[in-house]
Design an enzyme around this catalytic site. Structure first.
Site, mmCIF file in Angstrom:
data_model
loop_
_atom_site.group_PDB
_atom_site.id
_atom_site.type_symbol
_atom_site.label_atom_id
_atom_site.label_comp_id
_atom_site.label_asym_id
_atom_site.label_seq_id
_atom_site.Cartn_x
_atom_site.Cartn_y
_atom_site.Cartn_z
ATOM 1 N N GLY A 98 155.910 -136.618 -84.551
ATOM 2 C CA GLY A 98 156.160 -137.132 -85.934
ATOM 3 C C GLY A 98 155.761 -138.615 -85.654
ATOM 4 C CG ASN A 100 150.197 -139.552 -88.528
ATOM 5 O OD1 ASN A 100 149.537 -140.202 -89.127
ATOM 6 N ND2 ASN A 100 149.874 -138.609 -87.733
ATOM 7 C CB ILE A 179 151.031 -124.819 -97.021
ATOM 8 C CG1 ILE A 179 150.958 -126.208 -96.183
ATOM 9 C CG2 ILE A 179 151.952 -125.017 -98.418
ATOM 10 C CD1 ILE A 179 152.562 -126.373 -95.601
ATOM 11 C CG HIS A 195 142.108 -131.815 -88.922
ATOM 12 N ND1 HIS A 195 142.645 -130.809 -88.262
ATOM 13 C CD2 HIS A 195 140.805 -132.079 -88.241
ATOM 14 C CE1 HIS A 195 142.035 -130.182 -87.440
ATOM 15 N NE2 HIS A 195 140.947 -130.924 -87.409
ATOM 16 C CG ASP A 236 142.095 -127.717 -91.082
ATOM 17 O OD1 ASP A 236 143.309 -128.670 -91.277
ATOM 18 O OD2 ASP A 236 142.060 -127.549 -89.736
HETATM 19 C C1 GRF Z 1 148.006 -135.936 -85.630
HETATM 20 O O1 GRF Z 1 147.008 -135.928 -84.941
HETATM 21 C C2 GRF Z 1 147.701 -135.238 -87.025
HETATM 22 O O2 GRF Z 1 146.301 -135.484 -87.393
HETATM 23 C C3 GRF Z 1 147.476 -133.748 -86.613
HETATM 24 O O3 GRF Z 1 148.763 -133.512 -85.907
HETATM 25 C C4 GRF Z 1 149.145 -134.714 -85.408
HETATM 26 C C5 GRF Z 1 150.223 -135.276 -85.471
HETATM 27 O O4 GRF Z 1 150.712 -136.287 -84.683
HETATM 28 N N1 GRF Z 1 147.636 -132.941 -87.977
HETATM 29 P P1 GRF Z 1 152.150 -136.806 -85.036
HETATM 30 O O5 GRF Z 1 153.218 -135.913 -84.773
HETATM 31 O O6 GRF Z 1 152.074 -137.586 -86.153
HETATM 32 O O7 GRF Z 1 152.229 -137.764 -83.940
#
Ligand code: GRF
Length: 301
Positions: A98, A100, A179, A195, A236
């Site tokens: 998590g 992001n 989803i 992605h 995607d």
């Molecule tokens: C990221 O690389 C994102 O692009 C992909 O999954 C990963 C999630 O990373 N969909 P985090 O859990 O946010 O560290």
């Protein structure tokens, strides 16, 4: 469970034994009213259909309560950017660490994003993203229901929960499940995913995590980078909204490349969500979404 009931009201109860009639969210157990949900020790409790409260009013209290107690500036329908654009309510979906999600949450708190995260949805109740959400007093919803996670909720109930919380946008941030069509239909042009490659290259089912970066290195590609796209029924393939180029170095390991891409993901996702919340996304006639620059309203990317 009848969705009508979900929409008519929630009240909290302690851990329940019958998941068929109730759905679960990660909230403090000792609370008996919405206003005391947050800032206490956590254990599984349920939201349950309840005739005593208007769900809409209650969900507002829950969100405010969670944000206030976790030090987040509380949102308000009347709070806008000075141009009538109200703050947006965000649901983030996570399966893993998590990072992001954290960077989005921090951006909401410091005001870079004109919105607030009102719920975290996960298919893994023990993942780092879910732990972070609990720590910040954010509601955590388990989806979908599986053998491993029998407390998970159904697609229809998920839509009811998001609607109940008045969610504007769904943000996938490392959520590894497809989803469901119910959610896609309920939130047209409102679900985005990040992605870690330049789609349409290195995408599709099974292309996630370190596999993507290994495939990029093995291909000899000199550039990679994150893509943010709207979500459709497949992995995607939805319309591309934003991309950022990251160089692949000759001696990169997959881990080094992943870390370089992830740093860029954090920046790009926050920028794009800021644009979403400020209503700066426009759709070309051919169906391609473009972003209007904040600095120069005549410029699109
Ligand atoms: C990221 O690389 C994102 O692009 C992909 O999954 C990963 C999630 O990373 N969909 P985090 O859990 O946010 O560290």
């Amino acid at each position: 469970m009848e969705v009508q009931h979900l929409l008519s009201g929630f009240c909290s109860t302690p851990m329940v034994q019958n998941p068929k009639t109730q759905f679960f969210a990660r909230l403090p157990s000792s609370s008996s009213t919405a206003s005391t949900y947050f800032g206490q020790s956590h254990k599984w409790v349920s939201f349950k259909a309840c005739p005593c409260n208007s769900q809409r009013a209650l969900s507002r209290i829950e969100c405010r309560s969670s944000t206030e107690r976790s030090g987040v500036i509380a949102s308000s329908d009347s709070e806008d950017l000075g141009n009538g654009i109200r703050r947006k309510k965000l649901a983030v979906f996570v399966s893993g660490g998590g990072s992001n999600f954290r960077s989005i949450h921090e951006a909401c708190i410091r005001g870079s994003i004109h919105g607030d995260i009102v719920v975290l949805v996960t298919n893994k109740q023990g993942c780092g993203g879910a732990d972070y959400a609990r720590d910040k007093g954010l509601p955590v919803v388990l989806f979908p229901k599986t053998k491993k996670e029998p407390d998970g909720i159904s697609p229809i109930d998920l839509v009811a929960v998001l609607r109940g919380l008045e969610v504007d946008f769904v943000l996938l941030a490392g959520y590894l499940q497809l989803i469901p069509v119910e959610l896609i239909q309920a939130y047209p042009r409102s679900i985005v995913n990040i992605h870690p490659s330049l789609l349409p290259a290195f995408g599709g089912k099974g292309n996630y995590g370190m596999r993507v970066h290994k495939a990029v290195i093995a291909s000899g590609a000199r550039y990679t980078g994150p893509t943010i796209h709207f979500v459709d029924e497949h992995y995607d393939t939805g319309r591309i909204l934003a991309q950022r180029v990251v160089p692949v170095h000759a001696n990169d390991t997959a881990e080094e490349l992943a870390a370089r891409v992830l740093r860029e993901e954090h920046r790009l996702y926050v920028e794009v969500i800021a644009a979403l919340c400020e209503e700066r996304i426009f759709w070309r006639e051919d169906g391609v979404p473009i972003i209007r620059s904040k600095e120069n309203p005549n410029e699109y990317s």
